[in-house]
Design a protein around this motif. Structure first.
Motif, short mmCIF file in Angstrom:
data_model
loop_
_atom_site.label_atom_id
_atom_site.label_comp_id
_atom_site.label_asym_id
_atom_site.label_seq_id
_atom_site.Cartn_x
_atom_site.Cartn_y
_atom_site.Cartn_z
N SER A 115 31.57 28.84 53.11
CA SER A 115 32.08 30.05 52.46
C SER A 115 31.07 30.63 51.47
O SER A 115 30.61 29.94 50.56
CB SER A 115 33.39 29.75 51.74
OG SER A 115 33.92 30.94 51.21
N LYS A 116 30.74 31.89 51.66
CA LYS A 116 29.86 32.63 50.75
C LYS A 116 30.59 33.93 50.43
O LYS A 116 30.71 34.81 51.28
CB LYS A 116 28.51 32.90 51.40
CG LYS A 116 27.71 31.63 51.66
CD LYS A 116 26.35 31.94 52.23
CE LYS A 116 25.57 30.65 52.40
NZ LYS A 116 24.20 30.90 52.87
N GLU A 117 31.08 34.01 49.19
CA GLU A 117 31.93 35.14 48.82
C GLU A 117 31.52 35.77 47.49
O GLU A 117 31.12 35.06 46.57
CB GLU A 117 33.38 34.68 48.69
CG GLU A 117 33.98 34.15 49.95
CD GLU A 117 35.37 33.58 49.77
OE1 GLU A 117 36.01 33.32 50.79
OE2 GLU A 117 35.82 33.38 48.63
N PHE A 118 31.65 37.07 47.44
CA PHE A 118 31.63 37.78 46.18
C PHE A 118 33.09 37.96 45.80
O PHE A 118 33.86 38.60 46.51
CB PHE A 118 30.91 39.13 46.31
CG PHE A 118 29.44 38.96 46.55
CD1 PHE A 118 28.60 38.56 45.51
CD2 PHE A 118 28.89 39.16 47.80
CE1 PHE A 118 27.24 38.38 45.72
CE2 PHE A 118 27.54 39.00 48.02
CZ PHE A 118 26.71 38.60 46.98
N VAL A 119 33.47 37.34 44.69
CA VAL A 119 34.88 37.28 44.31
C VAL A 119 35.13 38.21 43.12
O VAL A 119 34.52 38.07 42.06
CB VAL A 119 35.30 35.84 43.95
CG1 VAL A 119 36.78 35.80 43.58
CG2 VAL A 119 35.00 34.89 45.10
N TYR A 120 36.04 39.15 43.31
CA TYR A 120 36.47 40.07 42.26
C TYR A 120 37.62 39.39 41.52
O TYR A 120 38.64 39.06 42.12
CB TYR A 120 36.93 41.40 42.86
CG TYR A 120 35.80 42.17 43.52
CD1 TYR A 120 35.20 43.25 42.88
CD2 TYR A 120 35.33 41.81 44.78
CE1 TYR A 120 34.17 43.95 43.47
CE2 TYR A 120 34.29 42.51 45.39
CZ TYR A 120 33.72 43.57 44.73
OH TYR A 120 32.70 44.27 45.32
N VAL A 121 37.45 39.19 40.22
CA VAL A 121 38.42 38.43 39.43
C VAL A 121 39.22 39.39 38.56
O VAL A 121 38.66 40.20 37.81
CB VAL A 121 37.72 37.38 38.55
CG1 VAL A 121 38.74 36.57 37.75
CG2 VAL A 121 36.84 36.46 39.40
N TYR A 122 40.55 39.26 38.67
CA TYR A 122 41.48 40.08 37.89
C TYR A 122 42.32 39.18 36.99
O TYR A 122 42.56 38.02 37.31
CB TYR A 122 42.41 40.87 38.82
CG TYR A 122 41.69 41.94 39.58
CD1 TYR A 122 41.55 43.22 39.07
CD2 TYR A 122 41.13 41.66 40.83
CE1 TYR A 122 40.87 44.21 39.77
CE2 TYR A 122 40.45 42.65 41.54
CZ TYR A 122 40.32 43.91 40.99
OH TYR A 122 39.65 44.88 41.69
N LEU A 123 42.77 39.75 35.89
CA LEU A 123 43.62 39.06 34.94
C LEU A 123 44.93 39.83 34.79
O LEU A 123 44.92 41.06 34.70
CB LEU A 123 42.93 38.98 33.57
CG LEU A 123 43.72 38.39 32.42
CD1 LEU A 123 44.00 36.91 32.64
CD2 LEU A 123 42.97 38.60 31.11
N ILE A 124 46.02 39.08 34.80
CA ILE A 124 47.33 39.63 34.46
C ILE A 124 47.85 38.83 33.27
O ILE A 124 47.89 37.60 33.33
CB ILE A 124 48.33 39.52 35.63
CG1 ILE A 124 47.90 40.41 36.79
CG2 ILE A 124 49.74 39.89 35.17
CD1 ILE A 124 48.77 40.27 38.04
N ILE A 125 48.18 39.53 32.20
CA ILE A 125 48.79 38.88 31.04
C ILE A 125 50.24 39.34 30.98
O ILE A 125 50.51 40.54 30.87
CB ILE A 125 48.05 39.21 29.73
CG1 ILE A 125 46.61 38.70 29.80
CG2 ILE A 125 48.79 38.62 28.53
CD1 ILE A 125 45.75 39.08 28.60
N GLY A 126 51.15 38.40 31.09
CA GLY A 126 52.56 38.75 31.06
C GLY A 126 53.41 37.55 31.39
O GLY A 126 52.94 36.58 31.98
#
Length: 141
Positions: A115-126
């Motif tokens: 696996s070779k991935e460009f990973v977009y990281v998101y945050l949810i605070i709740g």
């Protein structure tokens, strides 16, 4: 139908015009993209984790980030993040604010998958009412 993904250029970290199957990307170690969502409660004292189901091809039965998934061909990262939140946890993405954190370059080999991935990281605070979570049994145990 098998999931299709865009091929990404390793140097520019941008998607190309080439589209292949996720299986081919993992078999040949071709760069593609994914999303991760980290869900933290309002007090910032707890992180929601998921346990991968035992049928997953790599890292079965392992603890993982809140939500993760591949970005389908020609789909935007945020669209994928919202779709995966609903698919994996049964949560309505309209009820949460997604904050983009970073894009990481992630490489690993596990169980024959390269696996070779460009990973977009998101945050949810709740605060998530865990009794309202509906797990996608093919993904999460």
């Amino acid at each position: 139908m098998e999931e299709l993904v865009n091929v990404y250029d390793e140097k520019t970290e941008e998607k190309t015009d080439k589209i292949i199957t996720k299986t081919e990307a993992h078999a040949k170690g071709i760069w593609h993209s994914a999303i991760h969502i980290i869900i933290i409660n309002k007090e910032k004292t707890k992180v929601l984790l998921q346990k991968r189901c035992e049928a997953k091809k790599f890292f079965p039965n392992m603890w993982d980030i809140s939500v993760g998934g591949h970005i389908s061909a020609n789909e935007e990262p945020l669209t994928t993040a919202k779709r995966e939140l609903e698919e994996e946890l049964g949560l309505n993405p309209k009820e949460y604010e997604f904050k983009f954190i970073t894009k990481i370059k992630e490489e690993f080999i596990n169980n024959g998958i390269n696996s070779k991935e460009f990973v977009y990281v998101y945050l949810i605070i709740g605060d998530i009412n865990t009794s309202k979570i509906t797990l996608q049994k093919e993904e999460v145990s």
